[in-house]
Enzyme design. Sequence first.
Site, short mmCIF file in Angstrom:
data_model
loop_
_atom_site.label_atom_id
_atom_site.label_comp_id
_atom_site.label_asym_id
_atom_site.label_seq_id
_atom_site.Cartn_x
_atom_site.Cartn_y
_atom_site.Cartn_z
N GLY A 42 0.82 -1.21 0.00
CA GLY A 42 0.00 0.00 0.00
C GLY A 42 0.85 1.26 0.00
O GLY A 42 1.97 1.28 0.50
N ARG B 226 0.97 -5.74 -4.93
CA ARG B 226 0.97 -6.66 -3.78
C ARG B 226 1.41 -8.08 -4.15
O ARG B 226 1.22 -9.01 -3.38
CB ARG B 226 -0.41 -6.69 -3.13
CG ARG B 226 -0.81 -5.38 -2.45
CD ARG B 226 -1.90 -5.58 -1.43
NE ARG B 226 -2.33 -4.32 -0.82
CZ ARG B 226 -1.75 -3.75 0.23
NH1 ARG B 226 -0.70 -4.32 0.79
NH2 ARG B 226 -2.21 -2.62 0.72
N ASP C 177 5.80 -7.96 5.57
CA ASP C 177 5.83 -9.11 4.65
C ASP C 177 6.88 -8.92 3.56
O ASP C 177 7.65 -9.83 3.27
CB ASP C 177 4.47 -9.29 3.97
CG ASP C 177 3.51 -10.07 4.85
OD1 ASP C 177 3.97 -10.63 5.86
OD2 ASP C 177 2.31 -10.10 4.52
N LYS D 59 8.36 0.60 5.36
CA LYS D 59 7.21 1.41 4.92
C LYS D 59 5.91 0.87 5.47
O LYS D 59 5.76 -0.35 5.57
CB LYS D 59 7.17 1.38 3.39
CG LYS D 59 5.93 1.96 2.78
CD LYS D 59 5.24 1.01 1.81
CE LYS D 59 4.51 -0.11 2.50
NZ LYS D 59 3.52 -0.82 1.68
N THR D 60 4.99 1.65 5.85
CA THR D 60 3.56 1.38 6.01
C THR D 60 2.93 2.44 6.91
O THR D 60 3.47 2.78 7.98
CB THR D 60 3.21 -0.02 6.58
OG1 THR D 60 1.79 -0.10 6.70
CG2 THR D 60 3.83 -0.36 7.92
N ASP E 156 0.44 1.94 8.55
CA ASP E 156 -0.16 1.24 9.69
C ASP E 156 0.68 1.34 10.96
O ASP E 156 0.17 1.12 12.06
CB ASP E 156 -0.37 -0.25 9.37
CG ASP E 156 -1.30 -0.46 8.20
OD1 ASP E 156 -1.95 0.51 7.79
OD2 ASP E 156 -1.36 -1.59 7.68
P1 FBP Z 1 0.60 -1.89 3.65
O1 FBP Z 1 0.54 -2.78 4.86
O2 FBP Z 1 0.94 -2.61 2.40
O3 FBP Z 1 1.49 -0.70 3.88
O4 FBP Z 1 -0.86 -1.28 3.41
C1 FBP Z 1 -1.53 -0.63 4.40
C2 FBP Z 1 -3.00 -0.41 4.10
O5 FBP Z 1 -3.23 0.95 3.76
C3 FBP Z 1 -3.87 -0.82 5.27
O6 FBP Z 1 -3.98 0.21 6.23
C4 FBP Z 1 -5.17 -1.16 4.60
O7 FBP Z 1 -5.91 -2.09 5.36
C5 FBP Z 1 -4.72 -1.77 3.30
O8 FBP Z 1 -3.46 -1.21 3.02
C6 FBP Z 1 -5.66 -1.51 2.16
O9 FBP Z 1 -5.22 -2.22 1.05
P2 FBP Z 1 -5.54 -1.88 -0.46
O10 FBP Z 1 -4.63 -0.76 -0.85
O11 FBP Z 1 -5.19 -3.12 -1.19
O12 FBP Z 1 -6.97 -1.48 -0.54
#
Ligand code: FBP
Length: 553
Positions: free
Chosen positions: A81, A145, A176, A202-203, A205
């Site tokens: 993400g 992803r 991951d 990165k993230t 979250d």
């Molecule tokens: P990452 O863990 O890959 O950084 O993504 C975080 C995130 O934004 C989460 O907060 C959310 O649940 C998810 O990605 C949403 O995924 P998508 O972009 O596939 O809708």
Amino acid sequence: MKISSLQEQRYAYQPKLPAMLRGGVAEISVKEGADTQSVADQEKIRALFPNTYGKKEITFEKGVNTSENKKQTVGVILSGGQAPGGHNVICGLYDALKAQSADNQLYGFKGGPSGLIEDDFVIFDDAFINAYRNTGGFDIIGSGRTKLETEEQFAIVEKVCKSHGITALVIIGGDDSNTNAAVLAEYFAAKQAGIQVIGCPKTIDGDLKNEDIECSFGFDTATKTYSEIIGNIERDAKSAKKYWHFVKVMGRSASHVALECALQTQPNVCLISEEVAAKKMSLAQITDILASSVADRAAQGMNYGVALIPEGVVEFVPEFSVLIHEINELLAGARADRFNALPSWEEKYAFIQQGLTAESMAVFAILPQAIQQQLFLERDPHGNVQVSLIESEKLFSAMVKENLAARKAQGTYKGKFSPLHHFLGYEGRCAFPSNFDSDYCYSLGYNAFMLISYGYTGYLSKISNLSEPAESWVAGGMPITKMMNMERRHGEDKPVIKKALVELDGAPFRYFAERREEWRTNTCYVYPGAIQYYGPAEVCDATTVTLALEQGK
Ligand code: FBP
């Protein structure tokens, strides 16, 4: 008339590096620290990573650069993400690489890890890079992803890298992706392929953190962006005095984002998923907490409020995860087709009633019908319920409404309840990075190149001491294997980077828990306003409350 936009101004912003990276690459020396070992399951992880396990922690210093002076051709990918600052990791990497030699080259593989498999790339130059400096988003090369985890994929990556003369890869991703980076580094090391792998944390979250990685990039900007909006909603609630706002915030399983937003804005309620799990709270108990806040405030004449709901909360309600598990079983294989062929909701409901245990049916029965139907509509490619798509903000407000109706019938509640719903997620992931994320990301990228030039592999680019001004940050690297333990994933024991959830005995949660009763019954809103990019450092460069509390500030 010439319009000068923030975007143009940000192109010219010069991100701040830690002092030890400031003198130019020729003046950066390396200091090796102690050997490392994984946080748990040392023997198993050592056996799985015989070539990359146990390497030394390293720190950069000002001094004579003793790295081998060879031409560097590096590849980079963005994985998962979006998170504000990703472009700056690439800019920092590019600038360090070009500062060492104009002949060095940086390849950007497009669309995430799949770009490496499909050999889909751009070669960066100044004009390309300059259009992305200090900007949000991952559109510079895109992300994806796809997981890089099989030996077949690794062999293709090796072939692609060798065809371009690439001798190092930088993987910008979450837990991951960085776990997979470590496995890839080990594969290359075992084969003596001559390709190094460096990860960057990165993230938005905030769940990739540990004693070495103080925070993942993007968390600062995303939480500031959400907090600006939550503050604005709070001010509206306090002005209009007629709505209860249920605000779901992104963050996948962990509640770091919700907690940080609560620390910044002091809403009336903020659920913390990790607490829900620890106390084994039921949906009815959570609803009761929310409804009591509504009723208590109504008793003081305040028929308004703001409640934050972390994205993953329902997964942490024990009875709800059992229900999800049973639904997944109920619709496994051909049974899904039988279910889908039923013409009416009544018939579908009867099918569900027959298939669920009495306990799960009791949970299912109290859900609003829209949520019940959502559980059967939103399935992933494997047929599983997508918990993250459940509109938990609407689920809880509907359950609160019922709870309040019962209180009204008993004469214990006389207020008015008008709920409004919000979901804050994507609007924060590509915001212009704050000064903190601009500086941190640029430093991570610059530092990743220093790790490459000194020949390290299987390391995460590490910048620490982050609650101090950038000048005092410390640059170095940590073997990814140090952050690993064994976990059961899809029926197998796997080495993975340990995900960080909110710690209930940690300083940020304790700070929140000590104050939440006051925030619940009084109106203590704080309005953080928009991210500031220019002005006094204490306003523009400060990072999150979470980090400050964790570092005892
Ligand atoms: P990452 O863990 O890959 O950084 O993504 C975080 C995130 O934004 C989460 O907060 C959310 O649940 C998810 O990605 C949403 O995924 P998508 O972009 O596939 O809708």
